[in-house]
Scaffold this active site. Structure first.
Site, PDB file in Angstrom:
ATOM      1  N   GLU A  37       0.825  -1.215   0.000  1.00 30.22           N
ATOM      2  CA  GLU A  37       0.000   0.000   0.000  1.00 30.22           C
ATOM      3  C   GLU A  37       0.857   1.262   0.000  1.00 30.22           C
ATOM      4  O   GLU A  37       0.427   2.298  -0.479  1.00 30.22           O
ATOM      5  CB  GLU A  37      -0.935   0.020   1.224  1.00 30.22           C
ATOM      6  CG  GLU A  37      -2.127  -0.908   1.090  1.00 30.22           C
ATOM      7  CD  GLU A  37      -3.212  -0.629   2.117  1.00 30.22           C
ATOM      8  OE1 GLU A  37      -2.934   0.012   3.146  1.00 30.22           O
ATOM      9  OE2 GLU A  37      -4.361  -1.084   1.894  1.00 30.22           O
TER      10      GLU A  37
ATOM     11  N   LYS B  33     -14.105  -0.712  -3.848  1.00 31.81           N
ATOM     12  CA  LYS B  33     -15.192  -0.370  -2.929  1.00 31.81           C
ATOM     13  C   LYS B  33     -16.305   0.353  -3.682  1.00 31.81           C
ATOM     14  O   LYS B  33     -17.485   0.061  -3.505  1.00 31.81           O
ATOM     15  CB  LYS B  33     -14.681   0.529  -1.796  1.00 31.81           C
ATOM     16  CG  LYS B  33     -13.680  -0.142  -0.874  1.00 31.81           C
ATOM     17  CD  LYS B  33     -13.250   0.801   0.241  1.00 31.81           C
ATOM     18  CE  LYS B  33     -12.101   0.195   1.017  1.00 31.81           C
ATOM     19  NZ  LYS B  33     -11.491   1.117   1.978  1.00 31.81           N
TER      20      LYS B  33
HETATM   21  O1  G6P Z   1      -9.135   0.239   9.879  1.00 33.04           O
HETATM   22  P1  G6P Z   1     -10.019   0.495   8.698  1.00 33.04           P
HETATM   23  O2  G6P Z   1     -10.313   1.938   8.494  1.00 33.04           O
HETATM   24  O3  G6P Z   1     -11.264  -0.338   8.788  1.00 33.04           O
HETATM   25  O4  G6P Z   1      -9.241   0.057   7.405  1.00 33.04           O
HETATM   26  C1  G6P Z   1      -8.809  -1.245   7.179  1.00 33.04           C
HETATM   27  C2  G6P Z   1      -7.966  -1.327   5.928  1.00 33.04           C
HETATM   28  O5  G6P Z   1      -8.751  -1.129   4.777  1.00 33.04           O
HETATM   29  C3  G6P Z   1      -8.577  -0.022   3.932  1.00 33.04           C
HETATM   30  O6  G6P Z   1      -9.310  -0.189   2.785  1.00 33.04           O
HETATM   31  C4  G6P Z   1      -7.129   0.311   3.653  1.00 33.04           C
HETATM   32  O7  G6P Z   1      -6.704  -0.017   2.369  1.00 33.04           O
HETATM   33  C5  G6P Z   1      -6.156  -0.271   4.629  1.00 33.04           C
HETATM   34  O8  G6P Z   1      -5.023   0.555   4.693  1.00 33.04           O
HETATM   35  C6  G6P Z   1      -6.760  -0.410   5.993  1.00 33.04           C
HETATM   36  O9  G6P Z   1      -5.813  -0.924   6.899  1.00 33.04           O
END
Ligand code: G6P
Length: 447
Positions: free
Chosen positions: A289, A424
């Site tokens: 990432e 998403k």
């Molecule tokens: O902790 P959150 O906000 O639920 O995110 C969880 C994960 O999903 C996202 O889509 C990002 O790509 C990640 O960098 C992150 O660690």
């Protein structure tokens, strides 16, 4: 205490030592940019001094909360995905017994995971296994809006409330999220859950040393103080005042960038210690990432050896020469196992009798390194004196610091991940999420 160490000798060939050391000024510039906070993504530098800024009171609060869950629950489900899951899993898998779930005389709750996928069967089986068990939930989401964990939490919250009542459920649910924003913050405040905050300036993949990792790791009975102490020691050892030649993170960053420039587009993180599998998964998110953007970036892959030598070994030895390998080598296993003598010796292995299993593993490791280097795969070696919380803490910080430096050397913003939104958006459009009407219409035309 010893330290983790780095050896790039066997990476030299595809690139020279002079080329790596010629990056000294650039690396120092990138370190200064990190420390001065004047580079891209500078609102996400909270991880830089995180280990040394964790207070005793914060650790005690986390430990006390973990103890409440530990006293009430046989199973604690850590709900989260990406950075809200991989660090915990890496530590718990590395330090728990490999057959943890079969241990009858348990001192610690079993830590299970949810929200790291949308597998219907996974969720079904998890809900089934929790029936009749005393369980608790740690719901972790930095943004508080990620679909996977939100979906899992919705189901598990209901199951917990149905089993123990709404009031008791509140004492078994902890939320770890943003201080103010996101659906999880609203929900936690409304329900009155105990919460921990993920600082605004710490991105998900850099968050293992915040309550995101520390709470579930403490629930598993692992010393978070040792983990943090290890990270603190590497924060010092890779500080701005440390000369390039002594700064492990800088050397690693410079070496991998030189290898990349020479055409090595894939880095394979290898271990010869099966319990480190999820360290590889955590590392892949950190580097993937951080660097995979703007049409650039080393592709981070991982293998468990010797296991994968019997599946991926052929490709690594003789496939396209676009790879290099970074091996995490463990000096001393926790236990000793001696190969027994066998009178019949039908398997012909008596030449190993009296040796430790690790003697065999170490020769496999050395033999693999030499074979891969001969096959045109440069090899970087990171040595861990042993697998414990302290050295894992060192490893985490070593890789995080190197990642920041490496991303700046590559010329990208290592602290954002805009590409993750694409799937998403499509998923919400396909599911007809309110607010996505235009996208829904557009995407249907592509089907
Ligand atoms: O902790 P959150 O906000 O639920 O995110 C969880 C994960 O999903 C996202 O889509 C990002 O790509 C990640 O960098 C992150 O660690």
């Amino acid at each position: 205490m010893k330290n983790i160490s780095l050896n790039i000798d066997k990476a030299l060939g595809a690139v020279t030592k002079e080329q790596v050391y010629a990056q000294e000024a650039k690396a120092n510039e990138c370190i200064a940019t990190l420390h001065n906070g004047n580079g891209a993504g500078n609102d996400f530098l909270g991880w830089l001094h995180l280990p040394s800024s964790i207070t005793d009171a914060e650790l005690t609060d986390i430990e006390n909360t973990a103890n409440v869950l530990r006293s009430k629950c046989e199973v604690v489900v850590a709900i989260g995905i990406g950075g809200s899951y991989l660090g915990t899993k890496a530590v718990v898998e590395a330090l728990n017994n490999s057959f943890d779930w079969l241990q009858s005389d348990r001192k610690n709750p079993v830590v299970l995971y949810a929200g790291q996928n949308i597998g219907e069967d996974y969720l079904y089986e998890l809900c089934e296994v929790l029936k009749g068990k005393q369980f608790g939930l740690i719901n972790i989401s930095k943004s508080g809006t990620t679909t996977e964990p939100a979906l899992a939490f919705r189901m598990l919250k209901k199951q917990l409330e149905d089993a123990v009542g709404k009031e008791e459920a509140k004492h078994r649910i902890v939320a770890i999220t943003d201080a103010k924003r996101g659906a999880l913050r609203t929900l936690a405040d409304q329900e009155g859950y105990k919460t921990f905050i993920i600082p605004d300036n710490v991105g998900g993949r850099f968050s293992v040393l915040t309550p995101v990792g520390l709470l579930p790791i403490a629930v598993a009975g692992i010393s978070i103080r040792d983990l943090v102490a290890g990270a603190v020691s590497l924060e010092k050892a890779t500080g701005i005042e440390v000369p390039f030649a002594e700064n492990l993170s800088a050397i690693y960053a410079a070496t991998r960038n030189e290898l990349y420039k020479s055409g090595k587009k894939i880095e394979i993180l290898a271990n010869f210690h099966p319990k480190l599998h999820y360290i590889g998964e955590w590392w892949k998110q950190l580097y993937g990432e951080s660097e995979g953007k703007d049409g650039k970036g080393i592709f981070p892959a991982s293998v468990d050896l010797t296991t994968d030598l019997h599946s991926m070994g052929q490709w690594i030895q003789e496939g396209e020469r676009i790879i290099f390998e970074t091996v995490i080598s463990v000096e001393e296993p926790t236990h000793k196992v001696i190969v027994p003598t066998d009178e019949a010796n039908l398997d012909g292995l008596n030449f190993l009798a009296g040796k430790r299993v690790d003697d065999v593993n170490k020769m496999a490791e050395l033999g693999t390194q030499l074979a891969h280097v001969d096959g045109g795969v440069p090899n970087i070696k990171i040595t861990m004196p042993e697998v414990n919380a302290y050295y894992i803490g060192q490893l985490f910080y070593f890789f995080e610091k190197a990642c920041g430096i490496s991303g700046y050397m590559l010329g990208v913003n290592p602290f954002d991940q805009p590409g993750v939104e694409a799937y998403k958006k499509n998923m919400f459009a396909l599911l007809n999420k309110p607010g996505y009407e235009k996208e829904s219409e557009a995407i249907r035309k592509k089907l």
